[in-house]
Motif scaffolding. Structure first.
Motif, PDB file in Angstrom:
ATOM      1  N   HIS A   1       0.937  -1.316   0.336  1.00  0.00           N
ATOM      2  CA  HIS A   1      -0.032  -0.095  -0.094  1.00  0.00           C
ATOM      3  C   HIS A   1       1.065   1.724  -0.059  1.00  0.00           C
ATOM      4  O   HIS A   1       1.985   1.445   1.208  1.00  0.00           O
ATOM      5  CB  HIS A   1      -0.884   0.024   0.613  1.00  0.00           C
ATOM      6  CG  HIS A   1      -1.880   1.531   0.788  1.00  0.00           C
ATOM      7  ND1 HIS A   1      -3.707   1.256   0.279  1.00  0.00           N
ATOM      8  CD2 HIS A   1      -1.789   2.089   1.552  1.00  0.00           C
ATOM      9  CE1 HIS A   1      -3.828   2.349   0.617  1.00  0.00           C
ATOM     10  NE2 HIS A   1      -3.076   3.131   1.259  1.00  0.00           N
TER      11      HIS A   1
ATOM     12  N   GLN B   1      -3.412   3.520  -3.215  1.00  0.00           N
ATOM     13  CA  GLN B   1      -2.757   2.875  -3.678  1.00  0.00           C
ATOM     14  C   GLN B   1      -2.567   1.998  -2.932  1.00  0.00           C
ATOM     15  O   GLN B   1      -1.998   1.416  -2.207  1.00  0.00           O
ATOM     16  CB  GLN B   1      -2.585   3.097  -5.175  1.00  0.00           C
ATOM     17  CG  GLN B   1      -3.285   3.989  -6.024  1.00  0.00           C
ATOM     18  CD  GLN B   1      -2.486   3.998  -7.693  1.00  0.00           C
ATOM     19  OE1 GLN B   1      -1.131   3.336  -7.633  1.00  0.00           O
ATOM     20  NE2 GLN B   1      -2.956   4.240  -8.431  1.00  0.00           N
TER      21      GLN B   1
ATOM     22  N   THR C   1      -4.240  -3.360  -8.737  1.00  0.00           N
ATOM     23  CA  THR C   1      -4.382  -2.146  -8.483  1.00  0.00           C
ATOM     24  C   THR C   1      -5.959  -1.467  -8.140  1.00  0.00           C
ATOM     25  O   THR C   1      -6.644  -1.497  -8.448  1.00  0.00           O
ATOM     26  CB  THR C   1      -3.263  -1.353  -8.526  1.00  0.00           C
ATOM     27  OG1 THR C   1      -2.284  -1.658  -9.184  1.00  0.00           O
ATOM     28  CG2 THR C   1      -3.394   0.074  -8.217  1.00  0.00           C
ATOM     29  N   TYR C   2      -5.712  -0.800  -6.798  1.00  0.00           N
ATOM     30  CA  TYR C   2      -7.345  -0.200  -6.222  1.00  0.00           C
ATOM     31  C   TYR C   2      -6.727   0.988  -5.895  1.00  0.00           C
ATOM     32  O   TYR C   2      -5.955   0.839  -4.512  1.00  0.00           O
ATOM     33  CB  TYR C   2      -7.407  -0.927  -5.175  1.00  0.00           C
ATOM     34  CG  TYR C   2      -9.154  -0.579  -4.264  1.00  0.00           C
ATOM     35  CD1 TYR C   2     -10.093  -0.550  -5.720  1.00  0.00           C
ATOM     36  CD2 TYR C   2      -9.092   0.201  -3.945  1.00  0.00           C
ATOM     37  CE1 TYR C   2     -11.350   0.253  -5.128  1.00  0.00           C
ATOM     38  CE2 TYR C   2     -10.445   0.953  -3.770  1.00  0.00           C
ATOM     39  CZ  TYR C   2     -11.305   0.781  -4.477  1.00  0.00           C
ATOM     40  OH  TYR C   2     -13.129   1.758  -4.454  1.00  0.00           O
ATOM     41  N   ASP C   3      -7.271   1.875  -6.654  1.00  0.00           N
ATOM     42  CA  ASP C   3      -7.098   3.347  -6.384  1.00  0.00           C
ATOM     43  C   ASP C   3      -7.711   4.131  -5.513  1.00  0.00           C
ATOM     44  O   ASP C   3      -9.616   3.930  -5.626  1.00  0.00           O
ATOM     45  CB  ASP C   3      -7.189   4.066  -7.461  1.00  0.00           C
ATOM     46  CG  ASP C   3      -6.772   5.493  -7.524  1.00  0.00           C
ATOM     47  OD1 ASP C   3      -7.262   5.658  -6.572  1.00  0.00           O
ATOM     48  OD2 ASP C   3      -5.905   6.163  -8.193  1.00  0.00           O
TER      49      ASP C   3
END
Length: 264
Positions: free
Chosen positions: A168, A180, A204-206
């Motif tokens: 992270h 992210q 990937t999570y924004d």
């Protein structure tokens, strides 16, 4: 750049097969499947992605230079340094633009890992991750300092290696709100003849935009020896199961050449 690498891959696959015994090659291939192995390696990973931009007219080649260096810190612990420096070639990004070549931002990870697996056979490591502003411009990266935490856990049972790596990252400087999470579950099967079959996702999570990027990668690789140098050659496909607005879509490709430097 990409054409030269394709030629090198083809020639190397054709010449592969001499050198180390099948057993030692298989052992090296299995160690390479372990992100925390006490093994110096230098992967050159080339990715191709397409259908980028609001008109799906852009494309991108990314050559990731990914050296891995382990350091012993006492009898019980290792420190594993993993670096990712992207060299990026883009075309049609933004729409109407021509081709451009530059560096992306560097991701530098450090894992503190016990030398011995747990009683249950798990291998694990945790540590800091840094985002270094090495990008050549806004088309290639944020150009901002950032950092956070990273970790990995895996098991190796017979020919199988499975686990997950994650980090992270938030930015420390600049105007961009970077927040992210990166997740990389993986599974790999290595044969006695040093072929490896790997499936992973590099999601990937924004958290700011509330968007996922989810490429799924399938790779076939072979451990060989060129002269006295152990080398792994790999090729495969990638598919974008989800992407941010204007991000890559559909199918892509991956090619990997990894130099290994085992002790002794």
């Amino acid at each position: 750049m990409s054409r030269s690498l394709f030629v090198a891959l083809a020639v190397s696959f054709a010449a592969a097969g001499g050198g180390a015994s099948a057993q030692s090659a298989s052992d090296l291939a299995k160690k390479l499947s372990n992100p925390l192995a006490a093994l110096v390696s230098v992967p050159f990973q080339l990715n191709y992605d397409d259908n980028i931009g609001p008109d799906d007219g852009g494309s991108r080649w990314t050559l990731n230079l990914q050296p891995v260096f382990p350091f012993s810190i006492g009898e019980d612990w290792n420190l594993i340094s993993r670096t990712i420096l992207p060299v990026v070639s883009i075309d049609g990004i933004p729409p109407g633009a021509g081709s451009d070549l530059g560096f992306g931002d560097t991701v530098q990870s450090f894992f503190f890992s016990p030398k011995a697996p747990t009683a249950g056979g798990w291998i694990w490591g945790v540590g800091p991750v840094l985002l270094l502003p090495t990008s050549s411009g806004s088309s290639f990266g944020l150009g901002e300092w950032g950092g956070g935490v990273t970790g990995v856990a895996l098991r190796q049972q017979g020919p199988w290696t499975y686990g997950a790596l994650g980090n992270h990252i938030v930015n420390f400087t600049g105007d961009t709100d970077l927040n992210q999470t990166f997740l990389q579950p993986f599974v790999s099967y290595t044969t006695p003849t040093a072929w490896s079959f790997t499936l992973n996702s590099e999601s990937t999570y924004d958290w700011e935009a509330e968007d996922w990027s989810v490429p799924i990668n399938a790779l076939v690789s072979k451990m060989a020896t060129v002269g006295s140098q152990p080398v792994s050659f790999g090729a495969g496909a990638r598919y974008w199961a989800d992407s941010t607005p204007g991000g890559p879509e559909g199918w892509g490709a991956r090619f990997v050449v990894t130099l290994l430097f085992p002790k002794g």
